[in-house]
Each structure stands twice: as structure tokens, then as C-alpha cells.
Motif scaffolding. Structure first.
Motif, PDB file in Angstrom:
ATOM      1  N   SER A 129       0.585  -1.221   0.029  1.00  0.00           N
ATOM      2  CA  SER A 129       0.240   0.195   0.223  1.00  0.00           C
ATOM      3  C   SER A 129       0.858   1.209   0.126  1.00  0.00           C
ATOM      4  O   SER A 129       0.218   2.467  -0.362  1.00  0.00           O
ATOM      5  CB  SER A 129      -1.055   0.076   1.494  1.00  0.00           C
ATOM      6  OG  SER A 129      -0.305  -0.505   2.483  1.00  0.00           O
ATOM      7  N   ASP A 151      -0.211  -5.569   2.234  1.00  0.00           N
ATOM      8  CA  ASP A 151      -0.842  -4.298   2.629  1.00  0.00           C
ATOM      9  C   ASP A 151       0.051  -3.666   4.416  1.00  0.00           C
ATOM     10  O   ASP A 151      -0.070  -4.392   5.179  1.00  0.00           O
ATOM     11  CB  ASP A 151      -2.301  -4.321   3.391  1.00  0.00           C
ATOM     12  CG  ASP A 151      -2.825  -2.659   3.414  1.00  0.00           C
ATOM     13  OD1 ASP A 151      -2.715  -2.011   3.070  1.00  0.00           O
ATOM     14  OD2 ASP A 151      -4.236  -3.322   4.063  1.00  0.00           O
ATOM     15  N   PRO A 204      -1.237  -0.968   6.920  1.00  0.00           N
ATOM     16  CA  PRO A 204      -1.577   0.417   7.188  1.00  0.00           C
ATOM     17  C   PRO A 204      -0.963   1.611   7.368  1.00  0.00           C
ATOM     18  O   PRO A 204      -0.080   1.615   8.333  1.00  0.00           O
ATOM     19  CB  PRO A 204      -2.392  -0.165   8.333  1.00  0.00           C
ATOM     20  CG  PRO A 204      -1.629  -1.464   8.523  1.00  0.00           C
ATOM     21  CD  PRO A 204      -1.046  -2.364   7.720  1.00  0.00           C
ATOM     22  N   GLY A 205      -1.877   2.777   7.064  1.00  0.00           N
ATOM     23  CA  GLY A 205      -1.017   4.282   7.115  1.00  0.00           C
ATOM     24  C   GLY A 205      -0.619   4.571   5.897  1.00  0.00           C
ATOM     25  O   GLY A 205       0.264   5.475   5.775  1.00  0.00           O
ATOM     26  N   LEU A 212       0.602   5.143   2.030  1.00  0.00           N
ATOM     27  CA  LEU A 212       0.107   6.284   1.485  1.00  0.00           C
ATOM     28  C   LEU A 212      -0.078   5.756  -0.193  1.00  0.00           C
ATOM     29  O   LEU A 212       1.530   5.296  -0.466  1.00  0.00           O
ATOM     30  CB  LEU A 212      -0.523   7.145   1.453  1.00  0.00           C
ATOM     31  CG  LEU A 212      -0.576   7.805  -0.063  1.00  0.00           C
ATOM     32  CD1 LEU A 212      -1.380   9.071   1.401  1.00  0.00           C
ATOM     33  CD2 LEU A 212       0.380   9.242  -0.349  1.00  0.00           C
ATOM     34  N   LYS A 250     -10.400   9.479   2.624  1.00  0.00           N
ATOM     35  CA  LYS A 250      -9.733   9.624   3.456  1.00  0.00           C
ATOM     36  C   LYS A 250      -9.298   7.824   3.511  1.00  0.00           C
ATOM     37  O   LYS A 250      -8.354   8.258   3.554  1.00  0.00           O
ATOM     38  CB  LYS A 250     -10.565  10.229   4.471  1.00  0.00           C
ATOM     39  CG  LYS A 250     -10.705  11.511   4.645  1.00  0.00           C
ATOM     40  CD  LYS A 250     -11.787  11.712   5.820  1.00  0.00           C
ATOM     41  CE  LYS A 250     -12.665  11.749   6.426  1.00  0.00           C
ATOM     42  NZ  LYS A 250     -13.806  12.441   6.755  1.00  0.00           N
ATOM     43  N   GLN A 251     -10.887   6.948   2.541  1.00  0.00           N
ATOM     44  CA  GLN A 251      -9.923   5.270   2.735  1.00  0.00           C
ATOM     45  C   GLN A 251      -9.518   5.232   1.912  1.00  0.00           C
ATOM     46  O   GLN A 251      -8.025   4.561   2.605  1.00  0.00           O
ATOM     47  CB  GLN A 251     -11.393   4.448   2.388  1.00  0.00           C
ATOM     48  CG  GLN A 251     -11.140   3.527   3.420  1.00  0.00           C
ATOM     49  CD  GLN A 251     -12.336   2.548   3.135  1.00  0.00           C
ATOM     50  OE1 GLN A 251     -13.495   3.217   1.404  1.00  0.00           O
ATOM     51  NE2 GLN A 251     -12.563   1.174   3.152  1.00  0.00           N
ATOM     52  N   ARG A 265      -5.781   6.660   2.838  1.00  0.00           N
ATOM     53  CA  ARG A 265      -5.253   6.770   4.207  1.00  0.00           C
ATOM     54  C   ARG A 265      -4.598   8.163   4.848  1.00  0.00           C
ATOM     55  O   ARG A 265      -3.932   8.445   5.752  1.00  0.00           O
ATOM     56  CB  ARG A 265      -4.259   5.624   5.050  1.00  0.00           C
ATOM     57  CG  ARG A 265      -4.900   4.247   3.840  1.00  0.00           C
ATOM     58  CD  ARG A 265      -3.635   3.687   4.454  1.00  0.00           C
ATOM     59  NE  ARG A 265      -4.452   2.222   4.056  1.00  0.00           N
ATOM     60  CZ  ARG A 265      -3.972   1.267   3.462  1.00  0.00           C
ATOM     61  NH1 ARG A 265      -2.467   0.696   2.978  1.00  0.00           N
ATOM     62  NH2 ARG A 265      -5.060   0.257   3.708  1.00  0.00           N
TER      63      ARG A 265
END
Ligand code: ZN
Ligand code: ZN
Length: 760
Positions: free
Chosen positions: A41, A95, A97-98, A100, A452-453, A456
Motif C-alpha cells: 500500500s 498491505d 496500514p497507514g 499511502l 479518506k479511506q 488513509r
């Protein structure tokens, strides 16, 4: 191999869904390197092992020769322990998280896919959903990141064996092309009317018979009809409740565009770019001539908005057989919506909302997750400039020259876009529209949640316009858990221009538009600011005049003309035998005059847009409008070339007084001077005012950088005059190119100003 080494390489930017991994795979193999590549991600992650010189060469190739759709923002490397891989492979997505990872905008059909689709015998011959790693839907089908088929609206189409083989073969152009499909396994078309003919054949037949079709495209439905059939185009206007606002055309090919319009090299590049915007072109001839489109396509305009086909389905609409000449050289292709509502995306939604407009529907069963309108661009001051930033552009971020906090900037009221920032990125939403109805507001909220999702971003602050009545402002003020930062409208315009051009420090900002809430509670819009991201001083503006009746005045430019006339002539107005005062019913004139004189139900405005309205009405171009800036657009359209004259004006302190000009315009109009001459002289005067006030500010402040922003700077005649004159006077001039100069670009300015406030 002497001393093999292993390196980790991270590639950031638009590197997913653009054929980056097969490119890496093939590159590594050709250099005899081992290791793996995967999409995370946060971008593309690579580990390579092998000869140091070859790894160096590998990194250089990543930087210098990435696939055409990739936009590499940064490559970082770090040494690793040897792992002893024996091959190079492609791993599952990871993935984080956080982190971009920008999502690619949608891309028009590439030449290779077009060739597949046009070659008899190819298994995709005539297949309307042909795509590959280099083209096809992206943002519109992406539900979540990382960009992988199960997280797109293609999840419900299991690939057939042949498609799967392509998808899994790193040497294939369709390797990991998430929307990969063929007639056996992929999406299909369906026509809403019964026919024994092939559906597309029947659809074309309906168009030829003068019917209006609703056709599902990439980012939403289009309403489509034959632009050469005057009755049909007028019927579409009537059904769509759209009086005069121009309809866009899709043309079969560049040659068809050239029969309708004049096309420069830069315009040809814009038309044929992979983004495929609607390009505003000068029409050859709207009435008569050898290729007359109905005058109702773009009433009162000397331009046409033209785009080329950008999906295989579009190509099929124009012709029966792909080798044959097109049956239509152009089609009206306007957003599938009712007046100003958001573009319709769902099949059921279309049947519900467009049934009173369309005679038939051409559906398909690939869901559009994110609605995205066509973008609009125009070439002026020798460059493509985006006026509506949507399909093909969004959600590609604007890269900033400084790091930014996570901020939401809510935008303005009209042509709304919002902006989310993070790291060095400003993600502008696609064009949301005018926030004046419930449907558009729902679209706004839905897009905000998704972006936003997707990126992130969890904003800690929200920036908003000072206008208390803007829905975007009200939304921002509801977000009480965020730090709220109000930004003046024209300051935001100038900051947007600065951020886009990567400049900082103080500049002279010229912000001309139709409306913007001022810090004195009046309506600004003809503003000269000395500004940086930290703040601004208002150092020049048009003398205030009364706007009688608020929004009604904006729809009735004659009210502005009356206001300027009263300001200029006072009571002597009665002795002038003005045609304007004869066109409007005397009772109406008397009422509005008394409103202006007694300051009842009036607000004061310095907006340049209103001056254009007033002059358009005085010159006899138009007294009433039915879409924003219509009078100004028509005034510009009639300006004669080759006129260098201008009218007088006065600058006293921070006030620009155009009464000497108004007096002369009235005299010219009464003397029967051609409207085109008046228009040209008026535009020249506005350009001269810009140079005069900027020169004064340069003397006072020692600044020679000028930023031009605001909707008025979509006026090509004005921009080209003003820029040439400013440059001739030694100014460095900055304009918008990738971000709209109108309120569609304002959220970027709001965001960078809010970021500055957070840091100080
Ligand atoms: Zn392709
Ligand atoms: Zn297939």
C-alpha cells in the motif's frame, strides 16, 4: 559473479495498475538478478540480489525508463543480507496500514488494445471492455487499496482460462491488469429496448433516427444524440432543463474534430492525451458551412467542447465496422444528469432518474464505484490548462514542494472540489459540482469518505471558506472534533496558484472572479493582494457598487449595468436615451433603481465578474443569463481581434474607479460603435488596470512575481493580453495549468494556508 549483494528498493508514486511489476520482473530477469517484487500500500517494494554493477543499472532503469503510465516520485534503496534466491518472482500484494499509495486515474484505450479490438480474428475483436495494464478503468472501479482485482468492481467477473493465463504471465501486456476481460468472461452490454439486431447496431440506428440515448460509460452515464439534428438537440435541452449551457461533443477522430474546429498543435496534444479531456476549441462555423452542428449545441458561443473516444465502447458507437468510415463524425455527449445534479452511475439509478430524458438506455454490468465526470481543458497562453479537473486527472495528487499535515479543505460552493493533504501530496477530489442540491451534497460526503479511506488520511484540521452560507462551510463547521481554519476566498485562490507553481514568499496576487466573501462582509472579486501562505493585505480593488437583489442580480446582468450607470451618471441618467433602459420593462427598472439608490436589499461588491456582466448588458450582448458567467463568455466571444484601443480609468489609493470607462462605453454604444470593438477595448482596459496596479505595488513593495487566479482568468482574451503586458513590463507571471483557476481549484489554496497556520 564476484561479490553479490542484496538491496531493498522502494518505489513511490503512481506505480500500481500501470504495469510496473511486469516491467520490474522483465528488467530483473534481463539483468540476471534474483529476488522479488510486490505491490504494497506504500508503493512497489523490490528486493534484488546479484552483481553490484547490474543492480546499479537496474535502479537507473527504474528511474529513467519506467512504463509510460507510471509516475515515479521517489526511489529509496537500503542494503540487505544475502538471501540466496535462485529466481526473480512476483509476490502477493502486501498491505501496510497507514501508508499511502496513490491510485491511478482512469486511462483512455491504448493503441495496442485498440488494435486488438479492431483486428478481425482477435478474440477481443469488437469487445467494448478491452483493456490492459496500460489502459482502462482505474479510479472509477477501485473500492480499496492495494489495487487488486478482488478490491475492484471486477471482483464479480471470474477470469476465463485464457484471460487468467494472460493475467499470470509476466511477459504479457495484461499481466496483473486488474480489469482484464474478454467476451467469454467479462462485462457485457445490454440495450433497454427489444431488438433482433445486434445491440450496438440498433443503438446507432436509434441515434440516426434522432433518439436520445443514455449510455453508461467509464465514470457515469452520458446522454447522447446526433448533434447535426437540430430538433433532437433542442429536445435534449428541453428535457434536461438546460437552456443555453454548451453540450460537449465526442468526435470520431481528430480529422472529424478538424472539420468542426481549428486545432493547434498544443490542442491536438491535449485532445489525444491519455487523459482525453473535453478540449474547448474555436469553432469553424456553427451555422452553415460543410459540417454544421446544430446551433443549439453551444448557443452564443464561438467555441465547441470536443473530446475523442476514450473507451472501446465509444469507438463502436461511431461505426458499424471498425474498418468502415464513421457513421457519425460527432455525437453530443453530455453528463447523464438532470440539470445540475451529479452524473448518474448505476443502471437502476439511471432508469429512475433519466427516464424522462432518454428514449433508450445502453447499459453495461461493470459497476462504477466512483462517479467521475469528463474533465474540461483549454489551451491558452500556449499550454493546456485544466478548467474542470475530473476523469483522467483525479485522483492524481498535486505534488507540493513542502511537507503538509493531514488536512481537509472543504472548497467553495460552485464547481466544488475538496482537497485532502498528506506528506507532499494534495489530493483534489474529482469535480463534485455546485453544492446547491441534496444529491450533490450526498456525492460530496460519499467521495470524502472514500478518499479518506483510499489515501488513509485522517485530517486533524479542516479549512473552509469565510462565506457563512456556503454548504461546504457549514459542513466544515459541523466537524467540531477538528481544528477549524477559515480562509478568505481570494487569498485561497492566490495560494492555490502559488502552491501549484511551487513558489513561496510574498507575491502580488490578482484574484478576479464573480463572488467571494470579504473580511469586511462585502462581496469581493476584483482584488489585488500582497500575499503569502501566512496572510494577505488587500492593496487594490474595484470601487464597490450595489448588487441589487442578491442572487437575482447575478442572473440579471442588466441590474449591474444599472448600478454602474447610476454610479457614473447619477441623476443625469434620465437624460440619456439608453437602449438598455428600453429593453427592460420600465417598472422593473424603477424598482431596481430605487433599491440601488436607497440601498434596500443590496450588497456591495467589487467583483470583476459583475463588471463583465454590466458591460455585456450595456453593450447589448445579454441582459439575463441562465448559467454562471454566460454574459462574460459571450462578451469575450464577440471581441474583435486587432483592436489595441482602451478606455480611461483612475486608480486612487487602493480603489480602481472605472466610471471614466463606463461613460465612454455608454457614449460608444449610443454612437453605434460595433459591440466587438467595445468588447475588445473593454478587455484591453481590464488588462491595463492589472498592469497599472501591479506596477504600483512593485514600486511600493519591490515584488515582481504576479499570480493570476480566479474564474475571470478563464477568459482567454484577457489572460493573453494581461500576461503579455505584464511580461513586457518585467513581471514574472504565474498561471494555473493543472489546477483550475476557478473555484474548482480553491481547496488547494485553503489547504496550504491552513497548513501554514498549523505550523506557526
Ligand atoms: Zn491497453
Ligand atoms: Zn476471458
Amino acid at each position: 559473479m564476484l561479490h553479490p549483494i542484496r538491496k531493498q528498493i522502494r518505489v513511490r508514486g503512481i506505480v500500481q495498475g500501470v504495469g510496473f511489476r511486469p516491467f520490474v520482473y522483465n528488467l530483473a530477469r534481463s539483468l540476471g538478478l534474483t529476488g522479488y517484487v510486490l505491490n504494497s500500500s506504500a508503493g512497489v517494494l523490490i528486493e534484488v540480489e546479484g552483481d553490484p554493477a547490474r543492480i546499479e543499472c537496474f535502479v537507473r532503469e527504474l528511474k529513467e525508463n519506467p512504463p509510460p503510465l507510471a509516475d515515479v516520485e521517489g526511489i529509496s534503496t537500503a542494503p540487505l543480507e544475502l538471501a540466496g534466491d535462485t529466481t526473480f518472482s512476483i509476490h502477493e500484494s502486501l498491505d501496510q496500514p497507514g501508508e499511502l499509495a496513490p491510485v491511478s486515474p482512469d486511462v483512455s484505450t491504448c493503441p495496442e488494445c485498440l488494435s486488438d479490438f479492431q483486428t478481425p480474428g482477435n478474440r477481443r475483436f469488437g469487445y467494448p471492455f478491452t483493456n490492459c495494464t496500460n489502459c482502462g478503468p482505474r479510479y472509477t472501479i477501485t473500492r480499496m487499496i492495494p489495487y487488486d482485482r478482488p478490491l475492484t468492481t471486477m471482483a464479480c467477473f471470474p477470469m476465463c482460462d485464457q484471460c487468467l493465463r494472460e493475467y499470470e504471465d509476466p511477459s504479457n501486456r495484461r499481466f496483473h491488469a486488474q480489469p482484464n476481460a474478454c467476451p467469454d468472461c467479462g462485462p457485457s452490454l445490454s440495450l433497454s429496448v427489444e431488438t433482433s439486431d445486434p445491440q450496438l447496431h440498433h443503438a446507432r440506428q436509434l441515434l440516426r433516427q434522432g433518439r436520445i440515448l443514455a449510455i453508461k460509460g467509464l465514470g457515469g452515464f452520458h446522454l447522447v444524440c446526433d448533434p447535426f439534428n437540430d430538433a433532437t438537440v433542442r429536445l435534449l435541452r428541453q428535457r434536461k432543463k438546460r437552456s443555453d449551457k454548451p453540450f460537449a461533443l465526442m468526435v470520431a477522430d481528430v480529422a472529424s474534430a478538424e472539420r468542426l474546429c481549428f486545432i493547434s498543435d498544443a490542442e491536438r496534444m491535449a485532445l489525444t492525451s491519455i487523459r482525453r479531456p473535453i478540449v474547448i476549441l474555436t469553432a469553424r462555423c456553427l451555422e452553415g458551412g460543410d459540417a454544421p452542428v446544430s446551433e443549439a449545441v453551444a448557443p452564443g458561443n464561438n467555441t465547441l467542447g470536443v473530446m475523442l473516444p476514450y473507451t472501446p465502447l465509444h469507438h463502436l458507437l461511431f461505426r458499424e465496422s471498425l474498418e468502415a468510415a464513421p457513421e457519425f463524425s460527432a455525437l453530443v455527449m453530455t453528463s447523464g444528469n438532470l440539470s445540475e445534479e451529479p452524473i448518474v452511475t448505476g443502471n437502476r439509478e439511471a432508469a429512475l432518474r433519466l427516464h424522462s430524458i432518454a428514449d433508450a438506455f445502453l447499459f453495461h454490468n461493470r459497476d462504477i464505484h466512483t462517479r467521475v465526470d469528463d474533465s474540461v481543458a483549454r489551451v491558452f497562453a500556449s499550454q493546456e490548462r485544466v478548467l474542470r479537473r475530473s476523469r483522467g486527472y483525479a485522483p492524481h495528487p498535486v505534488t507540493l514542494s513542502f511537507p503538509v499535515a493531514e488536512i481537509l479543505a472543504c472548497g467553495a460552493e460552485l464547481k466544488n472540489t475538496f482537497c485532502l493533504t498528506k506528506d507532499h501530496h494534495a489530493f483534489l477530489s474529482q469535480h463534485i459540482g455546485d453544492l446547491e442540491n441534496y444529491e450533490t451534497l450526498v456525492f460530496y460526503r460519499e467521495t470524502l469518505d472514500r478518499m479518506k479511506q483510499l489515501f488513509r488520511i485522517a485530517p486533524t484540521a479542516v479549512a473552509y471558506d469565510l462565506h457563512p452560507q456556503y454548504l461546504s462551510t457549514k459542513l466544515a463547521l459541523e466537524m467540531t472534533d477538528l481544528q477549524q481554519i477559515g480562509v478568505q476566498h481570494h487569498h485561497a485562490h492566490i495560494a492555490s496558484c502559488m502552491a501549484e507553481n511551487g513558489i513561496a514568499g510574498k507575491v502580488i496576487g490578482v484574484a478576479f472572479d464573480g463572488t467571494g466573501f470579504g473580511t469586511d462582509g462585502k462581496i469581493w472579486g476584483g482584488e489585488f493582494l500582497v500575499a503569502d501562505f501566512a496572510g494577505f493585505e488587500r492593496r487594490g480593488h474595484f470601487r464597490y457598487i450595489a448588487l441589487a437583489g442578491g442572487d437575482t442580480a447575478v442572473r440579471e446582468p442588466w441590474r449591474l449595468a444599472l448600478s454602474y450607470l447610476l454610479d457614473t451618471f447619477g441623476g443625469q441618467l434620465d437624460s440619456l436615451d439608453l437602449p438598455l433602459l428600453q429593453r427592460v420593462p420600465p417598472k422593473k427598472v424603477a424598482t431596481v433603481r430605487s433599491m440601488i439608490e436607497r440601498r434596500i436589499n443590496t450588497v456591495e461588491t467589487s467583483a470583476a465578474g459583475r463588471l463583465f456582466d454590466a458591460v455585456a448588458s450595456m453593450a447589448g450582448v445579454r441582459d439575463e443569463v441562465n448559467f454562471e458567467a454566460q454574459a462574460a463568455i459571450e462578451l469575450e466571444a464577440c471581441a474583435l481581434a486587432g483592436v489595441d484601443d482602451r478606455y480611461p480609468f483612475e486608480v486612487t489609493g487602493d480603489q480602481i474607479d472605472v466610471r471614466p470607462m463606463i461613460e465612454r462605453i455608454v457614449r460608444d454604444a449610443l454612437a453605434g460603435t460595433p459591440v466587438g470593438w467595445i468588447s475588445a477595448a473593454f478587455h484591453n482596459t481590464v488588462a491595463a488596470i492589472i498592469v497599472e496596479v501591479c506596477s504600483r505595488l512593485r514600486s511600493a513593495e519591490g515584488l515582481d512575481r504576479v499570480c493570476l487566479s480566479g474564474g475571470t482568468f478563464q477568459n482567454v482574451y484577457l489572460v493573453e493580453r494581461a500576461v503579455a503586458a505584464l511580461r513586457a513590463n518585467g513581471f514574472e507571471v504565474f498561471l494555473h495549468a493543472r489546477v483550475p483557476p476557478n473555484d474548482g481549484g480553491i481547496s488547494l489554496g485553503q489547504a496550504v494556508i491552513a497548513n501554514n497556520a498549523l505550523q506557526s
